[in-house]
Design a protein around this motif. Sequence first.
Motif, PDB file in Angstrom:
ATOM      1  N   VAL A  83       0.857  -1.183   0.000  1.00 22.13           N
ATOM      2  CA  VAL A  83       0.000   0.000   0.000  1.00 22.13           C
ATOM      3  C   VAL A  83       0.894   1.234   0.000  1.00 22.13           C
ATOM      4  CG1 VAL A  83      -1.816   1.293   1.184  1.00 22.13           C
ATOM      5  CG2 VAL A  83      -1.800  -1.203   1.303  1.00 22.13           C
ATOM      6  N   THR A  84       0.627   2.152  -0.921  1.00 23.12           N
ATOM      7  CA  THR A  84       1.360   3.416  -0.957  1.00 23.12           C
ATOM      8  C   THR A  84       0.373   4.566  -0.838  1.00 23.12           C
ATOM      9  OG1 THR A  84       1.280   3.725  -3.360  1.00 23.12           O
ATOM     10  CG2 THR A  84       3.076   2.375  -2.497  1.00 23.12           C
ATOM     11  N   ALA A  85       0.862   5.708  -0.353  1.00 26.14           N
ATOM     12  CA  ALA A  85       0.045   6.914  -0.269  1.00 26.14           C
ATOM     13  C   ALA A  85       0.974   8.111  -0.180  1.00 26.14           C
ATOM     14  CB  ALA A  85      -0.886   6.877   0.937  1.00 26.14           C
ATOM     15  N   ASP A  86       0.562   9.214  -0.804  1.00 25.11           N
ATOM     16  CA  ASP A  86       1.356  10.436  -0.696  1.00 25.11           C
ATOM     17  C   ASP A  86       1.354  10.957   0.728  1.00 25.11           C
ATOM     18  OD1 ASP A  86       1.838  10.270  -3.380  1.00 25.11           O
ATOM     19  OD2 ASP A  86       0.477  11.878  -3.964  1.00 25.11           O
ATOM     20  N   HIS A  87       0.237  10.722   1.430  1.00 28.76           N
ATOM     21  CA  HIS A  87       0.101  11.306   2.768  1.00 28.76           C
ATOM     22  C   HIS A  87      -0.929  10.508   3.558  1.00 28.76           C
ATOM     23  CE1 HIS A  87      -1.232  14.326   5.798  1.00 28.76           C
ATOM     24  NE2 HIS A  87      -0.001  14.756   5.717  1.00 28.76           N
ATOM     25  N   LEU A  88      -0.577  10.100   4.766  1.00 24.70           N
ATOM     26  CA  LEU A  88      -1.522   9.489   5.697  1.00 24.70           C
ATOM     27  C   LEU A  88      -1.603  10.344   6.940  1.00 24.70           C
ATOM     28  CD1 LEU A  88      -2.048   5.851   6.805  1.00 24.70           C
ATOM     29  CD2 LEU A  88      -1.505   7.564   8.543  1.00 24.70           C
ATOM     30  N   ASP A  89      -2.825  10.653   7.353  1.00 21.35           N
ATOM     31  CA  ASP A  89      -3.058  11.412   8.578  1.00 21.35           C
ATOM     32  C   ASP A  89      -3.976  10.577   9.459  1.00 21.35           C
ATOM     33  OD1 ASP A  89      -3.452  13.246  10.582  1.00 21.35           O
ATOM     34  OD2 ASP A  89      -4.103  14.871   9.285  1.00 21.35           O
ATOM     35  N   GLY A  90      -3.432  10.019  10.550  1.00 21.07           N
ATOM     36  CA  GLY A  90      -4.196   9.140  11.415  1.00 21.07           C
ATOM     37  C   GLY A  90      -4.321   9.680  12.818  1.00 21.07           C
ATOM     38  N   HIS A  91      -5.435   9.357  13.478  1.00 14.90           N
ATOM     39  CA  HIS A  91      -5.701   9.825  14.844  1.00 14.90           C
ATOM     40  C   HIS A  91      -6.010   8.650  15.753  1.00 14.90           C
ATOM     41  CE1 HIS A  91      -5.959  14.186  13.826  1.00 14.90           C
ATOM     42  NE2 HIS A  91      -6.273  13.683  12.637  1.00 14.90           N
ATOM     43  N   ASN A  92      -5.514   8.741  16.988  1.00 12.11           N
ATOM     44  CA  ASN A  92      -5.736   7.715  18.007  1.00 12.11           C
ATOM     45  C   ASN A  92      -5.273   6.349  17.507  1.00 12.11           C
ATOM     46  OD1 ASN A  92      -6.973   9.614  19.757  1.00 12.11           O
ATOM     47  ND2 ASN A  92      -8.942   9.322  18.729  1.00 12.11           N
ATOM     48  N   ALA A  93      -3.961   6.185  17.470  1.00  4.52           N
ATOM     49  CA  ALA A  93      -3.364   4.958  16.940  1.00  4.52           C
ATOM     50  C   ALA A  93      -2.645   4.190  18.037  1.00  4.52           C
ATOM     51  CB  ALA A  93      -2.392   5.290  15.813  1.00  4.52           C
ATOM     52  N   VAL A  94      -2.729   2.862  17.961  1.00  4.96           N
ATOM     53  CA  VAL A  94      -1.937   1.998  18.828  1.00  4.96           C
ATOM     54  C   VAL A  94      -1.181   1.011  17.959  1.00  4.96           C
ATOM     55  CG1 VAL A  94      -3.560   2.197  20.748  1.00  4.96           C
ATOM     56  CG2 VAL A  94      -3.786   0.279  19.154  1.00  4.96           C
ATOM     57  N   GLN A  95      -0.089   0.469  18.503  1.00  5.25           N
ATOM     58  CA  GLN A  95       0.737  -0.448  17.721  1.00  5.25           C
ATOM     59  C   GLN A  95       1.410  -1.424  18.655  1.00  5.25           C
ATOM     60  OE1 GLN A  95       4.455  -0.383  17.475  1.00  5.25           O
ATOM     61  NE2 GLN A  95       4.138  -2.300  16.368  1.00  5.25           N
ATOM     62  N   TYR A  96       1.512  -2.678  18.225  1.00  6.48           N
ATOM     63  CA  TYR A  96       2.169  -3.703  19.022  1.00  6.48           C
ATOM     64  C   TYR A  96       2.618  -4.836  18.102  1.00  6.48           C
ATOM     65  CZ  TYR A  96      -2.505  -5.750  18.665  1.00  6.48           C
ATOM     66  OH  TYR A  96      -3.703  -6.232  18.187  1.00  6.48           O
ATOM     67  N   ILE A  97       3.417  -5.739  18.651  1.00  7.04           N
ATOM     68  CA  ILE A  97       3.973  -6.844  17.891  1.00  7.04           C
ATOM     69  C   ILE A  97       3.071  -8.068  18.016  1.00  7.04           C
ATOM     70  CG2 ILE A  97       5.979  -8.346  17.568  1.00  7.04           C
ATOM     71  CD1 ILE A  97       6.439  -5.356  17.005  1.00  7.04           C
ATOM     72  N   SER A  98       2.897  -8.796  16.900  1.00  4.67           N
ATOM     73  CA  SER A  98       2.109 -10.019  16.911  1.00  4.67           C
ATOM     74  C   SER A  98       2.590 -10.894  15.759  1.00  4.67           C
ATOM     75  CB  SER A  98       0.615  -9.696  16.782  1.00  4.67           C
ATOM     76  OG  SER A  98      -0.172 -10.864  16.918  1.00  4.67           O
ATOM     77  N   THR A  99       1.831 -11.932  15.440  1.00  7.81           N
ATOM     78  CA  THR A  99       2.109 -12.765  14.273  1.00  7.81           C
ATOM     79  C   THR A  99       0.816 -13.066  13.546  1.00  7.81           C
ATOM     80  OG1 THR A  99       1.957 -14.803  15.576  1.00  7.81           O
ATOM     81  CG2 THR A  99       4.158 -13.887  15.247  1.00  7.81           C
ATOM     82  N   ASP A 100       0.886 -13.161  12.220  1.00 11.95           N
ATOM     83  CA  ASP A 100      -0.228 -13.634  11.404  1.00 11.95           C
ATOM     84  C   ASP A 100       0.042 -15.084  11.026  1.00 11.95           C
ATOM     85  OD1 ASP A 100      -1.508 -11.242  11.562  1.00 11.95           O
ATOM     86  OD2 ASP A 100      -1.150 -10.636   9.484  1.00 11.95           O
ATOM     87  N   VAL A 101      -1.021 -15.851  10.812  1.00 14.38           N
ATOM     88  CA  VAL A 101      -0.895 -17.283  10.579  1.00 14.38           C
ATOM     89  C   VAL A 101      -1.641 -17.686   9.322  1.00 14.38           C
ATOM     90  CG1 VAL A 101      -1.180 -19.589  11.583  1.00 14.38           C
ATOM     91  CG2 VAL A 101      -0.825 -17.616  13.082  1.00 14.38           C
ATOM     92  N   GLU A 102      -0.974 -18.480   8.462  1.00 17.03           N
ATOM     93  CA  GLU A 102      -1.625 -19.030   7.284  1.00 17.03           C
ATOM     94  C   GLU A 102      -2.353 -20.321   7.652  1.00 17.03           C
ATOM     95  OE1 GLU A 102       0.938 -19.474   3.867  1.00 17.03           O
ATOM     96  OE2 GLU A 102       2.229 -17.831   4.548  1.00 17.03           O
ATOM     97  N   LEU A 103      -3.164 -20.822   6.718  1.00 19.67           N
ATOM     98  CA  LEU A 103      -3.910 -22.052   6.964  1.00 19.67           C
ATOM     99  C   LEU A 103      -2.999 -23.239   7.247  1.00 19.67           C
ATOM    100  CD1 LEU A 103      -6.834 -21.935   4.364  1.00 19.67           C
ATOM    101  CD2 LEU A 103      -7.012 -21.846   6.867  1.00 19.67           C
ATOM    102  N   ASP A 104      -1.812 -23.247   6.630  1.00 14.00           N
ATOM    103  CA  ASP A 104      -0.901 -24.379   6.842  1.00 14.00           C
ATOM    104  C   ASP A 104      -0.041 -24.216   8.093  1.00 14.00           C
ATOM    105  OD1 ASP A 104       0.935 -22.440   6.169  1.00 14.00           O
ATOM    106  OD2 ASP A 104       1.677 -23.449   4.369  1.00 14.00           O
ATOM    107  N   GLY A 105      -0.298 -23.160   8.862  1.00 14.07           N
ATOM    108  CA  GLY A 105       0.436 -22.936  10.098  1.00 14.07           C
ATOM    109  C   GLY A 105       1.637 -22.028   9.977  1.00 14.07           C
ATOM    110  N   THR A 106       1.993 -21.627   8.755  1.00 13.49           N
ATOM    111  CA  THR A 106       3.112 -20.703   8.560  1.00 13.49           C
ATOM    112  C   THR A 106       2.819 -19.383   9.270  1.00 13.49           C
ATOM    113  OG1 THR A 106       3.627 -21.668   6.413  1.00 13.49           O
ATOM    114  CG2 THR A 106       4.530 -19.481   6.872  1.00 13.49           C
ATOM    115  N   ARG A 107       3.814 -18.882  10.015  1.00 14.60           N
ATOM    116  CA  ARG A 107       3.618 -17.676  10.822  1.00 14.60           C
ATOM    117  C   ARG A 107       4.453 -16.528  10.271  1.00 14.60           C
ATOM    118  NH1 ARG A 107       1.309 -19.553  15.606  1.00 14.60           N
ATOM    119  NH2 ARG A 107       1.852 -17.695  16.791  1.00 14.60           N
ATOM    120  N   HIS A 108       3.917 -15.330  10.357  1.00 14.67           N
ATOM    121  CA  HIS A 108       4.603 -14.120   9.882  1.00 14.67           C
ATOM    122  C   HIS A 108       4.599 -13.076  10.999  1.00 14.67           C
ATOM    123  CE1 HIS A 108       4.406 -15.654   5.728  1.00 14.67           C
ATOM    124  NE2 HIS A 108       3.156 -15.977   6.000  1.00 14.67           N
ATOM    125  N   PRO A 109       5.789 -12.681  11.500  1.00 16.02           N
ATOM    126  CA  PRO A 109       5.823 -11.620  12.504  1.00 16.02           C
ATOM    127  C   PRO A 109       5.358 -10.296  11.892  1.00 16.02           C
ATOM    128  CG  PRO A 109       8.041 -12.144  11.749  1.00 16.02           C
ATOM    129  CD  PRO A 109       7.131 -13.181  11.149  1.00 16.02           C
TER     130      PRO A 109
END
Length: 204
Positions: A55-81
């Motif tokens: 995803v690209t954008a010339d400008h993003l303006d966001g309000h009330n944001a939080v961020q933390y570390i996690s992992t996403d998981v595929e159906l076969d169990g492959t994990r992505h930090p």
Amino acid sequence: MTKGGEVCGRAGTDWRLFALLGPLSVLLSGGVAWATTASGAVPVAFAVSGSSFTVTADHLDGHNAVQYISTDVELDGTRHPVAVAAISRARLKNMCQFAVTRTPVGPVALVVRGGGAEPVQAEDLVIDLDRITGDMRFEQARMGQDASTLDGQAGAQGLQGVFGQRVGRLVVKDMRLRAWSLTAGVLKLKQATLAISLEESPCG
């Protein structure tokens, strides 16, 4: 530019700096991608595909944001930090999203564009990303907070003991990010276009 789905050849801030990563052990905390219900209030889990997208954008303006570390998981169990970024309200100018799929005729990209005449409007936006570049500004920043106490937007919340941060306002110019999932309670794109492209990096 991208190669094989990876962002390269552009200076900027690595997502690890954006996240101010703590010990690598936080990557073992688990988790799945977040989606939102029609009300944009309750998260549900889903398995991600085996392909990231850009995803690209010339400008993003966001309000009330939080961020933390996690992992996403595929159906076969492959994990992505990933770094989960949840933003209550965001506006994006000249947004372009593309995902590349390998086919018998070569790489084919699905391209969505919007935010030219009027910014793209997003409410309860949640992005699971593993890289972001651009010029960033944080306002009312609080870093190092336990992710389980963030009370995140769209119900997004990390696990106890995981590094988290909160900002009142996040501004990113010349944004380029690589993500595994993107969900929103509301996403409005006026005069949007959807097209197929044979370019591997059609957003430039």
